[in-house]
Design a protein around this motif. Structure first.
Motif, PDB file in Angstrom:
ATOM      1  N   TYR A 151       6.623  50.897  53.926  1.00  0.00           N
ATOM      2  CA  TYR A 151       5.174  51.344  54.106  1.00  0.00           C
ATOM      3  C   TYR A 151       4.894  51.886  55.586  1.00  0.00           C
ATOM      4  CZ  TYR A 151       5.111  48.899  49.803  1.00  0.00           C
ATOM      5  OH  TYR A 151       5.173  48.680  48.341  1.00  0.00           O
ATOM      6  N   ASN A 152       5.642  51.580  56.563  1.00  0.00           N
ATOM      7  CA  ASN A 152       5.425  51.999  57.761  1.00  0.00           C
ATOM      8  C   ASN A 152       6.091  53.160  58.247  1.00  0.00           C
ATOM      9  OD1 ASN A 152       7.752  50.982  58.293  1.00  0.00           O
ATOM     10  ND2 ASN A 152       7.311  49.432  59.500  1.00  0.00           N
ATOM     11  N   ASN A 171      11.738  54.339  57.947  1.00  0.00           N
ATOM     12  CA  ASN A 171      13.112  54.473  57.019  1.00  0.00           C
ATOM     13  C   ASN A 171      13.918  53.099  57.305  1.00  0.00           C
ATOM     14  OD1 ASN A 171      12.881  57.143  56.409  1.00  0.00           O
ATOM     15  ND2 ASN A 171      13.740  57.882  58.262  1.00  0.00           N
ATOM     16  N   ASN A 172      13.076  51.992  57.404  1.00  0.00           N
ATOM     17  CA  ASN A 172      13.579  50.673  57.269  1.00  0.00           C
ATOM     18  C   ASN A 172      12.707  49.741  56.425  1.00  0.00           C
ATOM     19  OD1 ASN A 172      14.930  48.465  57.937  1.00  0.00           O
ATOM     20  ND2 ASN A 172      14.395  48.106  59.864  1.00  0.00           N
ATOM     21  N   PRO A 173      12.855  49.445  55.353  1.00  0.00           N
ATOM     22  CA  PRO A 173      12.135  48.609  54.448  1.00  0.00           C
ATOM     23  C   PRO A 173      12.089  47.175  54.929  1.00  0.00           C
ATOM     24  CG  PRO A 173      13.416  50.060  53.027  1.00  0.00           C
ATOM     25  CD  PRO A 173      13.972  50.111  54.282  1.00  0.00           C
ATOM     26  N   ALA A 174      13.181  46.792  55.487  1.00  0.00           N
ATOM     27  CA  ALA A 174      13.169  45.418  55.947  1.00  0.00           C
ATOM     28  C   ALA A 174      12.217  44.856  57.141  1.00  0.00           C
ATOM     29  CB  ALA A 174      14.602  45.088  56.667  1.00  0.00           C
ATOM     30  N   ASP A 175      11.362  45.901  57.722  1.00  0.00           N
ATOM     31  CA  ASP A 175      10.564  45.317  58.688  1.00  0.00           C
ATOM     32  C   ASP A 175       9.215  45.491  58.242  1.00  0.00           C
ATOM     33  OD1 ASP A 175       9.951  48.246  58.709  1.00  0.00           O
ATOM     34  OD2 ASP A 175      10.603  48.311  61.063  1.00  0.00           O
ATOM     35  N   ASP A 176       8.786  45.583  56.981  1.00  0.00           N
ATOM     36  CA  ASP A 176       7.622  45.752  56.197  1.00  0.00           C
ATOM     37  C   ASP A 176       7.080  44.733  55.579  1.00  0.00           C
ATOM     38  OD1 ASP A 176       6.797  48.944  56.087  1.00  0.00           O
ATOM     39  OD2 ASP A 176       8.934  48.615  56.061  1.00  0.00           O
ATOM     40  N   ASP A 177       6.135  43.851  56.134  1.00  0.00           N
ATOM     41  CA  ASP A 177       5.476  42.832  55.738  1.00  0.00           C
ATOM     42  C   ASP A 177       4.191  42.539  55.596  1.00  0.00           C
ATOM     43  OD1 ASP A 177       5.116  39.841  54.975  1.00  0.00           O
ATOM     44  OD2 ASP A 177       5.555  39.185  56.994  1.00  0.00           O
ATOM     45  N   LEU A 212       2.476  47.976  46.758  1.00  0.00           N
ATOM     46  CA  LEU A 212       1.387  48.870  47.165  1.00  0.00           C
ATOM     47  C   LEU A 212       1.627  50.264  46.477  1.00  0.00           C
ATOM     48  CD1 LEU A 212       1.299  48.446  51.159  1.00  0.00           C
ATOM     49  CD2 LEU A 212       0.017  47.135  49.439  1.00  0.00           C
ATOM     50  N   GLY A 213       0.413  50.816  45.910  1.00  0.00           N
ATOM     51  CA  GLY A 213       0.701  51.733  45.135  1.00  0.00           C
ATOM     52  C   GLY A 213       0.784  51.508  43.821  1.00  0.00           C
ATOM     53  N   VAL A 214       0.954  50.381  43.232  1.00  0.00           N
ATOM     54  CA  VAL A 214       1.278  49.974  41.848  1.00  0.00           C
ATOM     55  C   VAL A 214      -0.013  49.170  41.570  1.00  0.00           C
ATOM     56  CG1 VAL A 214       2.466  48.567  40.019  1.00  0.00           C
ATOM     57  CG2 VAL A 214       3.685  49.802  42.196  1.00  0.00           C
ATOM     58  N   ASN A 215      -0.861  49.564  40.645  1.00  0.00           N
ATOM     59  CA  ASN A 215      -2.101  49.140  40.276  1.00  0.00           C
ATOM     60  C   ASN A 215      -2.210  47.844  39.201  1.00  0.00           C
ATOM     61  OD1 ASN A 215      -2.615  52.318  41.009  1.00  0.00           O
ATOM     62  ND2 ASN A 215      -4.462  50.909  41.900  1.00  0.00           N
ATOM     63  N   ASN A 216      -3.246  47.648  38.812  1.00  0.00           N
ATOM     64  CA  ASN A 216      -3.693  46.418  38.109  1.00  0.00           C
ATOM     65  C   ASN A 216      -2.889  46.308  36.819  1.00  0.00           C
ATOM     66  OD1 ASN A 216      -5.384  47.498  35.837  1.00  0.00           O
ATOM     67  ND2 ASN A 216      -6.388  48.091  37.593  1.00  0.00           N
ATOM     68  N   PHE A 217      -2.656  45.364  36.249  1.00  0.00           N
ATOM     69  CA  PHE A 217      -1.833  44.969  35.077  1.00  0.00           C
ATOM     70  C   PHE A 217      -2.147  45.819  33.819  1.00  0.00           C
ATOM     71  CE2 PHE A 217      -0.918  42.605  30.845  1.00  0.00           C
ATOM     72  CZ  PHE A 217       0.461  42.352  31.275  1.00  0.00           C
TER      73      PHE A 217
END
Length: 503
Positions: free
Chosen positions: A392-393, A396-402, A418-423
């Motif tokens: 999300y930042n 190119n490194n998903p490991a540091d996204d919290d 993020l980007g996935v909406n309600n059920f």
């Protein structure tokens, strides 16, 4: 290790012999900094080195090279005429461009660098074991001209056998001095008519930290490769050629026969137990109007060629004895040569860990309990958002996204998508059939109109997009290569993500 998990493994043609194909592509890769036995390059400002011998032949734009030149301005030049000459340092063009001052070159982080102040170093050396060695050129702490407080740190890595090119931007700082700070990361051919840059890394003023890019040629390997472990270290092994027949003609493997010659006049009598006589050895497959070279190779599986901590024998994921047809992330590199087996931008050696907590200590970590261990799973938390999309930042490194600051990376936490909406919306929009071979149908029972559908390859490349003025119910997918894809459906301001298999 006995592997009990199941998932789709691509069946592809891979060979140790390239062709003249030159249509390079670029994809992000995990940040990896290489250490190599290195030699220092004597440097001065704006200068090209003498000719440097490569330890292996390297195919660049369809030509094999055995030597190269390193410029103190941050690029590799394959033109022998550039040796011991001045290096161009001023440029304004984006690549490709016939007027670009450097040609036939790998542009690591090409800019006007100052190598006369003795603050930085340029080294080159060899990493790994043949036939999977890497030639590493390392620019460390090099200053920009007239902007000496800013530094450029990066590596250019040339890989034996696969002929891929990796650029690792360790810490490339930004210099805003007029005419000095322009930088480009990419490739350009001998005439300047072909070239490719990493996204947002064409000629301009930019900075990058711990960022990796791979330049490769899709479908570069035109032959079929059968690579086996050498059980007794003698260079010979018995091959069951039925494995190759199943890959070459899945619908009718019995139609494939094997021969010792390209004319198909010398049949191989016992294809179920064929022992190679040389290493490698080329035989030929014929059937269904096809003649295809089959390269038989035996490798030392005690060598971890990709340095990912997974022993090479365990990288035969489908357990068919052929290491070369296991390519979990469909990037053209088999798992035994790939340090990111699932293409999720998290290094395999980070994900190849054994169970914690409630999971058995004898089982590989599988965060979403889908029977696919994390190191082979491109959606580790099972939230239908591919791991590389949870960057999300955008570094190119998903490991540091919290994003919720709970000390669990988003790619390992199902509650964060993020980007996935309600059920409800997810239940009202569906895709079928899955797997699909020719058409992917979209069923929308919600009150929202679909405004856009995008299909992405496993490496994040956009391969198909359908906008609101086009038919939204049936998407043709017959033109896509077999593999796993990511479907992003937008309904006004809402986005839903799906995975589907093209077969």
């Amino acid at each position: 290790m006995i592997k009990k998990y199941l998932f789709l493994v691509v069946l592809f043609s891979f060979s140790f012999k390239g062709n003249s194909q030159s249509n390079y592509a670029v994809t992000p890769i995990p940040f990896t900094q290489y250490s190599a036995s290195s030699a220092n390059l004597a440097t001065s400002d704006d200068r090209c080195s003498n000719l440097i011998a490569l330890p292996f032949a390297f195919d660049f734009y369809g030509v094999n090279y055995n030597e190269l030149v390193i410029s103190t301005n941050g690029y590799i030049d394959f033109r022998t005429s550039s040796a011991n000459t001045s290096s161009p340092f001023v440029f304004t063009q984006e690549i490709p461009n016939v007027a670009f001052p450097v040609k036939n070159a790998i542009l690591g982080a090409y800019s006007d660098l100052n190598n006369s102040n003795a603050e930085g170093t340029i080294t080159y050396g060899l990493y790994g074991t043949a036939p999977h060695r890497k030639f590493v050129v390392y620019f460390y702490n090099n200053s920009f001209f007239s902007c000496t407080a800013m530094k450029s740190n990066f590596q250019m890595i040339l890989s034996e056998t696969s002929n891929t090119i990796d650029i690792q931007l360790i810490d490339k700082q930004s210099c805003t001095a007029a005419g000095i700070g322009k930088t480009v990361t990419g490739l350009i051919n001998l005439s300047g008519t072909e070239g490719i840059a990493a996204p947002n890394r064409n000629t301009g003023t930019w900075s990058a930290y711990h960022e990796g890019w791979r330049f490769y040629r899709p479908n570069y390997y035109t032959n079929y490769a059968f690579v086996r472990c050498d059980d007794d270290a003698d260079g010979f092994q018995t091959f069951d050629l039925n494995v190759a027949a199943n890959d070459l003609s899945p619908a009718n493997p019995a139609s494939i026969s094997f021969y010792a010659d390209m004319a198909l006049t010398i049949p191989i009598i016992n294809p179920s137990a064929f022992t190679n006589t040389t290493n490698p050895q080329t035989i030929y497959a014929g059937g269904n109007g096809m003649i295809k070279s089959v390269i038989l190779s035996v490798v030392d599986c005690t060598v971890d060629a990709d340095n990912d901590t997974v022993d090479t024998a365990s990288e035969d994921v489908n357990n068919d004895t052929n290491l070369a047809n296991d390519d979990t992330d469909f990037d053209g590199l088999p798992n035994y040569l790939d340090n990111d087996d699932d293409g999720d931008l998290i290094l395999t050696n980070v994900e190849y860990v054994f169970g914690r907590g409630s999971q058995s200590s004898n089982s590989l970590l599988d965060t979403d309990n889908d029977s696919i261990p994390n190191y082979l799973d491109n959606d580790d938390d099972g939230d239908n958002v591919l791991t590389f999309m949870e960057d999300y930042n955008h570094n190119n490194n998903p490991a540091d996204d919290d994003t919720n600051a709970n000390s669990i990376p988003d790619y390992l936490e199902n509650a964060v998508a993020l980007g996935v909406n309600n059920f409800d919306i997810n239940q009202q929009v569906s895709i079928y059939p899955n797997p699909a071979s020719s058409v992917l149908n979209i069923e929308n029972t919600s009150n929202e109109a679909i405004s856009n559908i995008a299909i992405y390859a496993i490496n994040g490349a956009l391969v198909k997009e359908i906008k609101s003025n086009e038919a939204m119910q049936a998407i043709p997918v017959a033109d896509l290569q077999n593999g796993i894809y990511f479907v992003k459906i937008q309904l006004n301001q809402q986005v839903i993500n799906y995975k589907f298999i093209k077969q």
